[in-house]
Every structure is written in structure tokens, then in C-alpha cells.
Design a protein around this motif. Sequence first.
Motif, PDB file in Angstrom:
ATOM      1  N   TRP A  52       0.876  -1.173   0.000  1.00 17.99           N
ATOM      2  CA  TRP A  52       0.000   0.000   0.000  1.00 17.99           C
ATOM      3  C   TRP A  52       0.905   1.211   0.000  1.00 17.99           C
ATOM      4  CZ3 TRP A  52       0.079  -3.595   3.959  1.00 17.99           C
ATOM      5  CH2 TRP A  52       0.675  -3.204   5.158  1.00 17.99           C
ATOM      6  N   ALA A  53       0.358   2.332  -0.493  1.00 18.06           N
ATOM      7  CA  ALA A  53       1.155   3.554  -0.593  1.00 18.06           C
ATOM      8  C   ALA A  53       0.226   4.749  -0.746  1.00 18.06           C
ATOM      9  CB  ALA A  53       2.095   3.476  -1.787  1.00 18.06           C
ATOM     10  N   ALA A  60       2.373   2.517  -9.369  1.00 18.20           N
ATOM     11  CA  ALA A  60       2.751   2.400 -10.785  1.00 18.20           C
ATOM     12  C   ALA A  60       4.268   2.247 -10.923  1.00 18.20           C
ATOM     13  CB  ALA A  60       2.258   3.606 -11.571  1.00 18.20           C
ATOM     14  N   PHE A  61       5.024   2.982 -10.123  1.00 16.08           N
ATOM     15  CA  PHE A  61       6.482   2.876 -10.159  1.00 16.08           C
ATOM     16  C   PHE A  61       6.927   1.472  -9.750  1.00 16.08           C
ATOM     17  CE2 PHE A  61      10.661   3.203  -8.113  1.00 16.08           C
ATOM     18  CZ  PHE A  61      11.399   3.728  -9.170  1.00 16.08           C
ATOM     19  N   ALA A  62       6.295   0.917  -8.722  1.00 14.64           N
ATOM     20  CA  ALA A  62       6.650  -0.442  -8.277  1.00 14.64           C
ATOM     21  C   ALA A  62       6.376  -1.451  -9.386  1.00 14.64           C
ATOM     22  CB  ALA A  62       5.873  -0.815  -7.020  1.00 14.64           C
ATOM     23  N   ARG A  63       5.281  -1.275 -10.099  1.00 14.37           N
ATOM     24  CA  ARG A  63       4.962  -2.186 -11.206  1.00 14.37           C
ATOM     25  C   ARG A  63       5.964  -2.026 -12.349  1.00 14.37           C
ATOM     26  NH1 ARG A  63       0.195  -4.666 -10.216  1.00 14.37           N
ATOM     27  NH2 ARG A  63      -1.399  -3.584  -9.030  1.00 14.37           N
ATOM     28  N   PHE A  73       0.435  -7.452  -5.279  1.00 18.14           N
ATOM     29  CA  PHE A  73      -0.931  -7.299  -4.794  1.00 18.14           C
ATOM     30  C   PHE A  73      -1.023  -5.948  -4.094  1.00 18.14           C
ATOM     31  CE2 PHE A  73       0.196 -11.771  -4.815  1.00 18.14           C
ATOM     32  CZ  PHE A  73      -0.855 -12.342  -5.512  1.00 18.14           C
ATOM     33  N   VAL A  74      -2.100  -5.218  -4.339  1.00 13.67           N
ATOM     34  CA  VAL A  74      -2.237  -3.867  -3.799  1.00 13.67           C
ATOM     35  C   VAL A  74      -3.421  -3.803  -2.848  1.00 13.67           C
ATOM     36  CG1 VAL A  74      -2.589  -1.434  -4.363  1.00 13.67           C
ATOM     37  CG2 VAL A  74      -1.230  -2.882  -5.893  1.00 13.67           C
TER      38      VAL A  74
END
Length: 102
Positions: A52-53, A60-63, A73-74
Motif C-alpha cells: 500500500w502507498a 505504478a512505479f513499483a509495477r 498485490f495492492v
Amino acid sequence: PRYSLCPSGCEDCRTEDLEQTVAVISAGRLAAGELSGPLHLAAYGGRPILIWAPGAERIAFARKRNPFNVRIFVVRDDTTNPSPDEIVRKLQEAFTVLDGSV
């Protein structure tokens, strides 16, 4: 370790030893938490993450920065503090997917 929380009833794996941190993360089935360094490290180690963020752009950056295409998973992309119930629900969903039930 001095500034992080280890809830009662959990194994305390907090350490400043990077090699030990990588070993603990690598041994897990999934790493979960607010998107931060240890979660990026888990993804770079090939471990699925539940995150979570406070901002969709961080998710999007993590993806985008996912060179091994691990499962992400978000829980939420709009807060640093999702409710424990939300986290547990998403953990259950993640493990169902990882176990191949979905």
C-alpha cells in the motif's frame, strides 16, 4: 530496528545486517507492508509483494520497476494506513491466488 515495529506474537526479524535481511525475505512466501525499501528488495529477490502507498504513482512505479515480473498485490494506493481488516482480506486473497486456487 530501533525505529521499526514488531507486533507482539510475531517473530522479530529486524536487523541491520543486510545479508540476514535478504535471507529472511527470501525464505518467505510473500512480503507485505507499505511500499518501501524492504518491499522493493523482496521484489528484486523474486518474492511476491502485498503493498500500500499514499499515491497511485508510487504503485505504478513499483509495477514498472519489476524486472522479474513478480506478483504485486495492492491493498490501497491512497494511504499509508489501511485498516488491519483490509490488509488481512488482501493477504487472504493473495495467498489464494499464490496457492493456485484462483
